[in-house]
Write a protein that holds these residues in place. Structure first.
Motif: not given
Lengths: 302, 251
Positions: A21-24, A215-216, A240-249, A264-269
């Motif tokens: 929520s809030g990032t999409f 963010g990360p 959730m919280g700073g997940i930026s890639n599949w390894q984080d997930a 937040t990752a939606n914002f830069y990627n």
């Protein structure tokens, strides 16, 4: 054939990758980048009963590997959301999670009742640090988490998610209160309360003084809190919280999350959710994991 | 609008802390309009995290060249300045609403400092606009503007080049010549131009700046005060170019 499905409150998601929520926004903005039907679910921008103008700018400050935001729940209000924003998302088959904030328990209940027919899940936002009333004031005491969850539970029969704030001493207690009150799922974490100072003017950078950090930079904290909550409750967890890639997930799932959400990752990627989903799938294939549940704790962390 | 990894053709300093970068993208350059911007990731790491919005300064739509002019003012733009020809940049664009183009209207273009960036491509497309450029001390890109207009007035605060003073002083004298004014520059300057144009009933378009997140209208952080008190405008999708009557620039 690998099984990536997740069950939340009796509703099946085809995979564990959600957007926060809030990032999409209400979806439209990202529809140019990939097909939403790839996602497990979409959590739309947090809504309130009445329209909210949001906080006076500035609303964002970049920090080391993160951002502070002070949007303040700007949104068109419940009824405009149903009338003007939902029809676009309904064109897709992806489940919709409505994130709601209220000033009072009655407002939460009214919104949940009105949304019951229109969306697939309700996420109770009891954790927004950027508004004076409502939001986080419900999320920092187990008694009030319990009360708001119990009251909303009475008026809705779709799965109910409670989104928790990390700005508490013991997040496990909050999660337990939500579970005891009938929540189907816990999502965490909302943003961490942070601050920035304009050193030339000797003033806080944000008009509200404090703002929400994401963010990360926050990932290790979010991961720890998912772990703590997983020790306490038996209902599913959206991490959730700073997940930026599949390894984080994968880390979040090993800590006990059933599904994960990209914020937040939606914002830069803008392609982050799609890339995370593909990465999880590949990881499962490479490691001979047929069922997503095997990644979770005991199956995952030794 | 698309996300693309674009090749850098050139990247060099044109003045103190001001750089000119040319990137290659046939598809983005074809789609782009004057006043739009690109959202560029300075680093593939997480610090700095966010993309940086940079105005399109010029377009070579046959060759796919896009010229960007930027001032180094923080972590992200400092990294831009280090980029070498042949490197790739992660770009989303073109984004935002650009300048409306009217032929057969007498136009003035006025820019201050790095705010001149989106005005070069605008003057190219408008062909016969009068141009007013203001700088602190060092000037840049003035020859390029002269390629597109016979009437380029240059002002510097220090008086080192052109006329000493501010371009708005000249615009004020000539305001009755124009049907339309296009402006980009510091907020203080835009505020004065808005006031001047509205007082003289001249249509006015302002290109605005605000700290930005996603660049596509999802995160709602690039809010600016609008003339409608019930809502904020978002610089990334409602702008960056606004009719002066849409925005409220008072402090």
């Amino acid at each position: 054939m690998i099984d990536m499905t997740v069950n939340i409150g009796g509703r099946r998601l085809k995979n564990p990758v959600l957007v926060s929520s809030g990032t999409f926004g209400f979806g439209k903005e990202y529809s140019n980048f990939y097909d939403f039907n790839l996602l497990g679910a979409i959590t739309v921008k947090g809504i309130t009963l009445k329209p909210r103008k949001g906080n006076k700018p500035p609303r964002i400050m970049e920090t080391s590997a993160g951002i502070l935001n002070s949007v303040g729940l700007e949104n068109p209000g419940l009824y405009s959301f149903i009338e003007n924003e939902l029809p676009f998302l309904k064109k897709y088959s992806v489940p919709i999670i409505a994130n709601i904030s209220g000033n009072t328990i009655e407002e939460y209940s009214l919104m949940a009742k009105e949304l019951n027919e229109h969306v697939d899940f309700i996420e109770l936002n009891v954790s927004c640090p950027n508004v004076k009333e409502g939001g986080i004031t419900f999320g920092t005491k187990p008694e009030s988490v319990y009360e708001v969850t119990r009251e909303v539970r009475k008026v809705t029969n779709i799965p109910l998610i409670v989104k928790l704030s990390p700005n508490v001493t013991d997040i496990g207690e909050m999660a337990l209160a939500a579970e005891n009150a009938g929540a189907d799922c816990i999502s965490l974490i909302n943003t961490l309360m942070g601050m920035a100072i304009d050193i030339y003017n000797r003033k806080p950078f944000f008009n509200n003084v404090v703002a929400g950090l994401s963010g990360p930079a926050v990932k290790p904290i979010a991961l720890r809190m998912v772990w703590q909550v997983a020790q306490k409750v038996n209902i599913p967890i959206i991490g959730m919280g700073g997940i930026s890639n599949w390894q984080d997930a994968i880390e979040f799932m090993m800590a006990g999350a059933d599904a994960i959400s990209i914020g937040t990752a939606n914002f830069y990627n803008p392609l982050a959710p799609k890339e995370v989903l593909e990465g999880i799938k590949e990881y499962m294939i490479e490691n001979g994991i047929n069922d997503l549940r095997e990644i979770k704790i005991n199956g995952g962390v030794k | 609008m698309r996300r693309e990894f674009c090749k850098i053709i050139s990247n060099f300093r044109v003045a103190n802390n001001v750089y000119k970068m040319v990137i290659e993208s046939k598809s983005i350059s074809k789609e782009a309009l004057p006043g739009q911007f690109l959202h560029i990731k300075p680093s593939q790491n997480y610090d700095p995290l966010l993309r940086r919005p940079i105005s399109i300064c010029d377009l070579d739509q046959d060759k796919g060249g896009i010229t960007l002019l930027y001032r180094v003012c923080g972590k992200g733009t400092r990294l831009f300045a280090e980029i070498k020809p042949g490197d790739n940049l992660d770009i989303i664009g073109p984004l935002g609403k650009g300048f409306p183009i009217f032929q057969n209207k007498k136009s003035a273009i006025i820019g201050g400092g790095i705010g001149i960036a989106p005005l070069l491509i605008l003057s190219k497309w408008l062909k016969e606009a009068d141009i007013y450029l203001g700088y602190k001390d060092e000037t840049y890109m003035t020859d390029e503007f002269m390629n597109y207009s016979d009437d380029v007035c240059i002002y510097t605060e220090s008086g080192s080049r052109g006329t000493k003073g501010y371009p708005i002083e000249a615009l004020e004298k000539n305001i009755n010549r124009y049907d339309i004014v296009y402006a980009c520059g510091p907020k203080q300057m835009l505020r004065a131009i808005k006031r001047l144009c509205e007082k003289n009933l001249v249509e006015c378009y302002l290109s605005m700046e605000e700290r930005m997140g996603c660049g596509i209208g999802a995160c709602l952080v690039c809010a600016c005060e609008s003339s409608n008190n019930d809502e904020y405008k978002k610089v990334c999708i409602d702008g960056p170019v606004f009719n002066s009557k849409e925005v409220n620039l008072d402090d």
